[in-house]
Design an enzyme around this catalytic site. Structure first.
Site, PDB file in Angstrom:
ATOM      1  N   HIS A 155     -20.652 -35.799  41.779  1.00 47.73           N
ATOM      2  CA  HIS A 155     -20.446 -34.464  42.306  1.00 47.73           C
ATOM      3  C   HIS A 155     -21.788 -34.168  42.764  1.00 47.73           C
ATOM      4  O   HIS A 155     -21.809 -33.487  43.757  1.00 47.73           O
ATOM      5  CB  HIS A 155     -19.381 -33.302  41.219  1.00 47.73           C
ATOM      6  CG  HIS A 155     -18.868 -33.652  40.232  1.00 47.73           C
ATOM      7  ND1 HIS A 155     -17.488 -33.826  40.459  1.00 47.73           N
ATOM      8  CD2 HIS A 155     -19.196 -34.447  39.551  1.00 47.73           C
ATOM      9  CE1 HIS A 155     -16.451 -33.662  39.714  1.00 47.73           C
ATOM     10  NE2 HIS A 155     -17.689 -33.768  38.826  1.00 47.73           N
ATOM     11  N   SER A 277     -33.916 -41.391  68.585  1.00 50.95           N
ATOM     12  CA  SER A 277     -33.284 -40.540  68.598  1.00 50.95           C
ATOM     13  C   SER A 277     -33.494 -40.071  70.866  1.00 50.95           C
ATOM     14  O   SER A 277     -35.005 -40.720  70.312  1.00 50.95           O
ATOM     15  CB  SER A 277     -33.652 -38.905  68.446  1.00 50.95           C
ATOM     16  OG  SER A 277     -32.479 -37.966  69.471  1.00 50.95           O
TER      17      SER A 277
END
Length: 425
Positions: A155, A277
């Site tokens: 989870h 980036s």
């Protein structure tokens, strides 16, 4: 030139629509059409349709075409509808009347079907080899990093101790399942459809067992209607197999992207394998693995496309089948590239040391603590409640020394067993 030319011109708009991208796509199956044409010529000579001298000429002409294809000088000009019309024109141009005889006892549909089956058969074998290369890499990484612990998650919450050895070898063993399916699909396509003509056979006394042997198919698709009906069935089977393999790689790529992020920080890669980036100079992006994930997800959708194109088509040939070719070939080419780049990149993974004393991992060993109490004689339910109480009270102290000894666990990876399990061809 068209193989179905009857002496009149077709509307140009209609022609452009019906030809589609066949010329570009057919480059991938050109060599297989030459192989099938050679087998067909040998068969025609064996039943007396062409002479021994004509066969010699056809063999020579087809060999020249095969060399052109291998050398990358073979071109399908816009004046040709597809590779099949181009090859017949080349044979006729070089050899004269004998070139016109190559189409005897077969149809264009016959040519497409057998060329695709040969392409599928060979490329499934290539994919299989590339999967084996990635499999070997992952097992080697598992062995190298077998003692490096890794937090396990369920989870997306810290769960139980894992290891890099367990992680790498998990995906290696999943690839075995994918190979089982690839091998099953190889049997589906390894059946010779040549001689089915337009789907109902031929009145010529053709020898289909001979072409099966010449083309090295494992068996013959005996029923000519079944051969025709295999169009679409083969593609659906392939799409399912490639999709399963891509599911494994997409999930692995997602793990890589997740584990590279600063919030996890489990692995890294050399700067040369990452991108930056345009505005954030600190970025080190896993673009390779993101593209692997995206491409693999795209390929997983292919089965639905193949299913919907062919769903509920009645017996016989339909032009819908032309639409199967482009994306199934593209998928093969993409899968081969993905396997190569995945194998190349993952070999350069940098496994980081993880401080399991970090506060966020303080409950990673609760199950081991419960098991320790059970070994000492306490019932599992009572032990669970005791450790659970300590977690709630903030008094839990982990035991980092518990060994997991069973087969397939952190300290018993059974890598040799997994390696032996990889299926032989």
């Amino acid at each position: 030139m068209k193989l179905w030319d009857k002496g009149f011109s077709i509307d140009k708009q209609i022609e452009n629509f019906t030809v589609g991208n066949d010329r570009e796509i057919d480059i991938h199956i050109a060599k297989y059409d030459v192989q099938a044409s050679l087998a067909h010529a040998i068969m025609l000579a064996s039943i007396g349709i062409i002479s021994a001298d004509e066969l010699i000429d056809l063999k020579k002409g087809l060999k020249e075409l095969a060399d052109d294809i291998e050398n990358g000088t073979f071109v399908i000009e816009s004046s040709f509808e597809d590779v099949h019309s181009k090859i017949e024109w080349e044979l006729t141009n070089k050899l004269g009347e004998v070139g016109k005889k190559i189409h005897t006892a077969r149809s264009r549909n016959d040519q497409v079907l057998v060329a695709l089956q040969l392409y599928y058969k060979e490329n499934l074998a290539i994919v299989n080899d590339k999967v084996k290369a990635l499999f070997d890499t992952l097992l080697n990484l598992a062995n190298t990093h077998k003692d490096s612990l890794l937090p396990g998650y369920t989870h997306l919450q810290v769960a139980m101790p894992s290891s890099f050895g367990l992680w790498f070898s998990a995906y290696a063993e999943l690839l075995i399942d994918d190979v089982y399916v690839l091998n099953a699909v190889s049997k589906v396509v390894d059946q010779n459809p040549l001689g089915s003509a337009a789907g109902y056979g031929s009145s010529f006394p053709i020898d289909r067992e001979l072409t099966t042997k010449e083309l090295e198919f494992a068996t013959l698709k005996y029923n000519v209607v079944a051969a025709q009906l295999s169009r679409g069935k083969s593609e659906r089977s392939i799409a399912s197999a490639l999709g399963g393999l891509c599911n494994t790689m997409a999930r692995f790529a997602m793990d890589v992207c997740l584990y590279m992020s600063q919030n996890f920080g489990f692995i890294s890669f050399p700067d040369e394998l990452t991108t930056g980036s345009s505005i954030m100079p600190h970025k080190k992006n896993p673009d390779v693995f993101e593209l692997i994930r995206g491409k693999c997800n795209k390929i997983q959708a292919l089965h639905s496309e193949m299913l919907l194109i062919t769903n509920n088509l009645p017996t016989g040939y339909h032009r819908d089948f032309q639409l199967l070719k482009e994306n199934i070939i593209a998928a093969f080419e993409d899968v081969k590239d993905i396997l190569d780049i995945f194998n190349y990149s993952i070999q350069q993974v940098i496994v980081k040391d993880i401080d399991l004393n970090d506060e966020k991992y303080q409950y990673l060993f609760t199950v081991d603590s419960i098991n320790n109490l059970v070994v000492e004689g306490m019932s599992f339910r009572e032990a669970y409640q005791k450790i659970g109480g300590q977690v709630q009270e903030g008094t839990y102290k982990p035991d980092l020394g518990k060994q997991h000894s069973h087969v397939g666990s952190i300290h018993n990876l059974s890598l040799d067993k997994i390696r032996d399990k990889f299926p032989l061809k």
